[in-house]
Design a protein around this motif. Sequence first.
Motif, PDB file in Angstrom:
ATOM      1  N   SER A  90       0.844  -1.192   0.000  1.00 47.65           N
ATOM      2  CA  SER A  90       0.000   0.000   0.000  1.00 47.65           C
ATOM      3  C   SER A  90       0.876   1.238   0.000  1.00 47.65           C
ATOM      4  N   THR A  91       0.250   2.385  -0.191  1.00 48.03           N
ATOM      5  CA  THR A  91       0.939   3.677  -0.143  1.00 48.03           C
ATOM      6  C   THR A  91       0.220   4.571   0.849  1.00 48.03           C
ATOM      7  N   LEU A  92       0.975   5.207   1.721  1.00 51.00           N
ATOM      8  CA  LEU A  92       0.412   6.066   2.763  1.00 51.00           C
ATOM      9  C   LEU A  92       0.866   7.501   2.523  1.00 51.00           C
ATOM     10  N   ILE A  93      -0.075   8.425   2.573  1.00 56.70           N
ATOM     11  CA  ILE A  93       0.212   9.858   2.486  1.00 56.70           C
ATOM     12  C   ILE A  93      -0.206  10.502   3.804  1.00 56.70           C
ATOM     13  N   ALA A  94       0.716  11.194   4.455  1.00 58.00           N
ATOM     14  CA  ALA A  94       0.420  11.899   5.699  1.00 58.00           C
ATOM     15  C   ALA A  94       0.527  13.395   5.454  1.00 58.00           C
ATOM     16  N   ALA A  95      -0.517  14.133   5.794  1.00 56.19           N
ATOM     17  CA  ALA A  95      -0.531  15.598   5.697  1.00 56.19           C
ATOM     18  C   ALA A  95      -0.740  16.144   7.102  1.00 56.19           C
ATOM     19  N   HIS A  96       0.125  17.063   7.517  1.00 59.55           N
ATOM     20  CA  HIS A  96       0.223  17.386   8.941  1.00 59.55           C
ATOM     21  C   HIS A  96       0.398  18.886   9.151  1.00 59.55           C
ATOM     22  N   VAL A  97      -0.354  19.423  10.118  1.00 61.13           N
ATOM     23  CA  VAL A  97      -0.255  20.834  10.508  1.00 61.13           C
ATOM     24  C   VAL A  97      -0.352  20.894  12.028  1.00 61.13           C
ATOM     25  N   GLY A  98       0.693  21.387  12.697  1.00 59.10           N
ATOM     26  CA  GLY A  98       0.633  21.558  14.147  1.00 59.10           C
ATOM     27  C   GLY A  98       1.415  20.503  14.899  1.00 59.10           C
ATOM     28  N   ASP A  99       0.890  20.086  16.072  1.00 60.22           N
ATOM     29  CA  ASP A  99       1.614  19.139  16.927  1.00 60.22           C
ATOM     30  C   ASP A  99       0.851  17.851  17.188  1.00 60.22           C
ATOM     31  N   THR A 100      -0.198  17.575  16.430  1.00 57.88           N
ATOM     32  CA  THR A 100      -0.736  16.226  16.439  1.00 57.88           C
ATOM     33  C   THR A 100       0.263  15.332  15.698  1.00 57.88           C
ATOM     34  N   ARG A 101       0.281  14.045  16.038  1.00 56.91           N
ATOM     35  CA  ARG A 101       1.352  13.184  15.524  1.00 56.91           C
ATOM     36  C   ARG A 101       0.794  11.938  14.850  1.00 56.91           C
ATOM     37  N   ILE A 102       1.569  11.432  13.877  1.00 60.76           N
ATOM     38  CA  ILE A 102       1.250  10.181  13.200  1.00 60.76           C
ATOM     39  C   ILE A 102       2.465   9.263  13.319  1.00 60.76           C
ATOM     40  N   LEU A 103       2.234   8.040  13.824  1.00 58.13           N
ATOM     41  CA  LEU A 103       3.312   7.084  14.045  1.00 58.13           C
ATOM     42  C   LEU A 103       2.979   5.761  13.370  1.00 58.13           C
ATOM     43  N   LEU A 104       4.022   5.041  12.975  1.00 56.03           N
ATOM     44  CA  LEU A 104       3.903   3.665  12.513  1.00 56.03           C
ATOM     45  C   LEU A 104       4.759   2.785  13.417  1.00 56.03           C
ATOM     46  N   ARG A 131       7.121  -0.479  13.235  1.00 55.55           N
ATOM     47  CA  ARG A 131       7.798  -1.411  12.339  1.00 55.55           C
ATOM     48  C   ARG A 131       7.653  -2.842  12.854  1.00 55.55           C
ATOM     49  N   THR A 132       7.384  -3.752  11.942  1.00 53.26           N
ATOM     50  CA  THR A 132       7.157  -5.137  12.341  1.00 53.26           C
ATOM     51  C   THR A 132       8.454  -5.844  12.715  1.00 53.26           C
ATOM     52  N   ASN A 133       9.538  -5.573  11.993  1.00 56.02           N
ATOM     53  CA  ASN A 133      10.767  -6.353  12.196  1.00 56.02           C
ATOM     54  C   ASN A 133      11.464  -6.055  13.512  1.00 56.02           C
ATOM     55  N   ASP A 134      11.448  -4.783  13.971  1.00 56.55           N
ATOM     56  CA  ASP A 134      12.146  -4.456  15.211  1.00 56.55           C
ATOM     57  C   ASP A 134      11.252  -3.801  16.261  1.00 56.55           C
ATOM     58  N   GLY A 135       9.983  -3.568  15.953  1.00 63.30           N
ATOM     59  CA  GLY A 135       9.060  -3.008  16.934  1.00 63.30           C
ATOM     60  C   GLY A 135       9.274  -1.548  17.257  1.00 63.30           C
ATOM     61  N   LYS A 136      10.080  -0.835  16.466  1.00 63.33           N
ATOM     62  CA  LYS A 136      10.378   0.568  16.743  1.00 63.33           C
ATOM     63  C   LYS A 136       9.285   1.485  16.205  1.00 63.33           C
ATOM     64  N   ALA A 137       9.118   2.614  16.880  1.00 58.74           N
ATOM     65  CA  ALA A 137       8.188   3.641  16.412  1.00 58.74           C
ATOM     66  C   ALA A 137       8.801   4.382  15.239  1.00 58.74           C
ATOM     67  N   TYR A 138       8.011   4.595  14.205  1.00 57.97           N
ATOM     68  CA  TYR A 138       8.467   5.283  12.995  1.00 57.97           C
ATOM     69  C   TYR A 138       7.592   6.526  12.811  1.00 57.97           C
ATOM     70  N   PRO A 139       8.052   7.701  13.269  1.00 61.13           N
ATOM     71  CA  PRO A 139       7.224   8.914  13.167  1.00 61.13           C
ATOM     72  C   PRO A 139       7.159   9.443  11.741  1.00 61.13           C
ATOM     73  N   LEU A 140       5.976   9.869  11.331  1.00 59.47           N
ATOM     74  CA  LEU A 140       5.772  10.468  10.017  1.00 59.47           C
ATOM     75  C   LEU A 140       5.650  11.989  10.090  1.00 59.47           C
ATOM     76  N   THR A 141       5.581  12.544  11.286  1.00 57.65           N
ATOM     77  CA  THR A 141       5.388  13.984  11.440  1.00 57.65           C
ATOM     78  C   THR A 141       6.388  14.542  12.438  1.00 57.65           C
ATOM     79  N   THR A 142       6.595  15.847  12.348  1.00 60.20           N
ATOM     80  CA  THR A 142       7.376  16.581  13.347  1.00 60.20           C
ATOM     81  C   THR A 142       6.518  17.732  13.848  1.00 60.20           C
ATOM     82  N   ASN A 143       6.658  18.055  15.123  1.00 58.62           N
ATOM     83  CA  ASN A 143       5.851  19.123  15.706  1.00 58.62           C
ATOM     84  C   ASN A 143       6.230  20.474  15.121  1.00 58.62           C
TER      85      ASN A 143
END
Length: 558
Positions: A372-386, A388-400
């Motif tokens: 699939s393809t994911l598009i994240a559009a972000h304004v402000g300090d709400t956050r979007i995280l993924l 990762r399956t292989n290592d369980g790490k948080a993968y942030p898609l946004t910055t505040n």
Amino acid sequence: MKHHGTPYSIRNALRTLFAEHQPIIRTVSQRRVFHEYFVTHLPSSSLAPDKQSPNHHRLPRDESSPHAGLSQRAARLAQPAPSRDTTIVRIPIKSAKHHFGAGVSRGSRPYNEDTYQAGTIEIPAFAKRQPVSVSRRSPGSRGGGEGQAAKSESGDPQVFYFGVFDGHGGSECSEFLRDRLHGYVEEAALLFGMESSLKAETMDETDSTEGGVMGEQDAEDLQKGLISDWKETVGGYFKRFKPEYFPAVTNGKSAPTPSTLPNNSVETVLTYAFLKADLEFTKSQASKHTEDQRSSLDDPVLSDRPLNDDDVLFHPDRPASQNLRARPKKGSSPDLSAPIGGSQRFKGGSTASIAMISTPSPTPFWNPASPSTLIAAHVGDTRILLCRTNDGKAYPLTTNHHPDAPIEATRLRRYAATFVTDSFGEERMGGLANTRAFGDIGSKRIGVSAEPQITRLDLLPAEFSFLVLVSDGVSGHLDDQEIVDVVKEAKTPEQGSKDVVSFATEVAESGEADNATCLVVRMGGWERRAEGGGGSIGTQEQRNFRKNEAADPRRGRR
């Protein structure tokens, strides 16, 4: 048509252009409310039996066959009937707790200003087209065309839409975004003629979708006209405003990939939709009278003052769009007397983070074998995280978008001369913590903008376990890895979202718990979420310590 010259000529050209296409645009805006469900095919045997009418849930076989587009109807009828009977069903995504969950808490606040949205929207697919397999069977054989993008009966596969909106100063702006932002995205996709990324190069003309309402030159005029409106309506920072994903404005200088970023790209569509929604919300608020103005109408001396005396953004040639109404509540008739944001001026605003997911085939994105393809559009300090399956790490898609962020500081210091540091060590601009937001009409001139930060990510099958969207009531108290680890321990996305909100509210300082919202979306690697990196043990000791500290009755006295 081509229009050149001054902003005045561009504005006149756009008025003519919109007048010509107004019936189509009006149809787009009014054609439907938000789809809070997704469509899928299930075996009829999985449905509850209906003794009185056995065929009550069944549609005709030609309407129940998945993966068959309109151009394939003749070939499909010539093939043997499918061995398994399937039925088209609509599943409310907000009720599908194994696929989606939402946790909401007002914290210690008397009211909740956060809102969220989840469902599907009607825009062309933007998923990365999968290559044809070298071992693909012949087109006439059953199961042929594995690598080809298969269309559903209604066109492209569904595009899923998830959003979190964190209001400040009230909920008027966040509710406006919840009810209307997806409509701006759909309308912009139509105006710019956004094309499906799954469209075959050799597709027949009869199978191709129609182009957008606007031509290529008209799309450039739309971009330039919107920027011109911002410059003349607000001024200040916007006099040098050049959005990153507007090819007609940047001329490829600041766009990341000018050779592959056309005027009808999904990035351009999202940028236009965000800025257009914010402009119309800002105009609507600027045209309203404040309480002081209302009381002065009874004074014979003060009543001689212009009604727009305190309206910084007022311009006599451009009245505010008072005819734009918020979507009525379900079951109620439209209130034609209620402008955007209520009857009184709303000086607050809202942050926004939306995630859209598109797949190259009708197989849903949470299937372990589906890319699939994911598009994240972000304004402000709400956050979007993924996760990762292989290592369980948080993968942030946004910055505040805060004043201490280097990209924001560089963007704003020329106009925002009031950068201060509060007693908590946080840098603020004119008293605001967010440098990008919808609304906040009093701070637009110094650079508070709704230009989205856009991230595109092509996801491999089962590459990520789940998607998380949170408001700052969660991310302000928990770090990214803590949020991800809490969700790992839950059995369903619904339970995970509620656990995150509960934990964030619990560890917040007494009386400091903000409105908290968390959305959890199942991805292809959900069943393997506890494998990578040892599951949730990475932050377990830290989380247990914070829970014990929060339970200490003497914590507030220290």
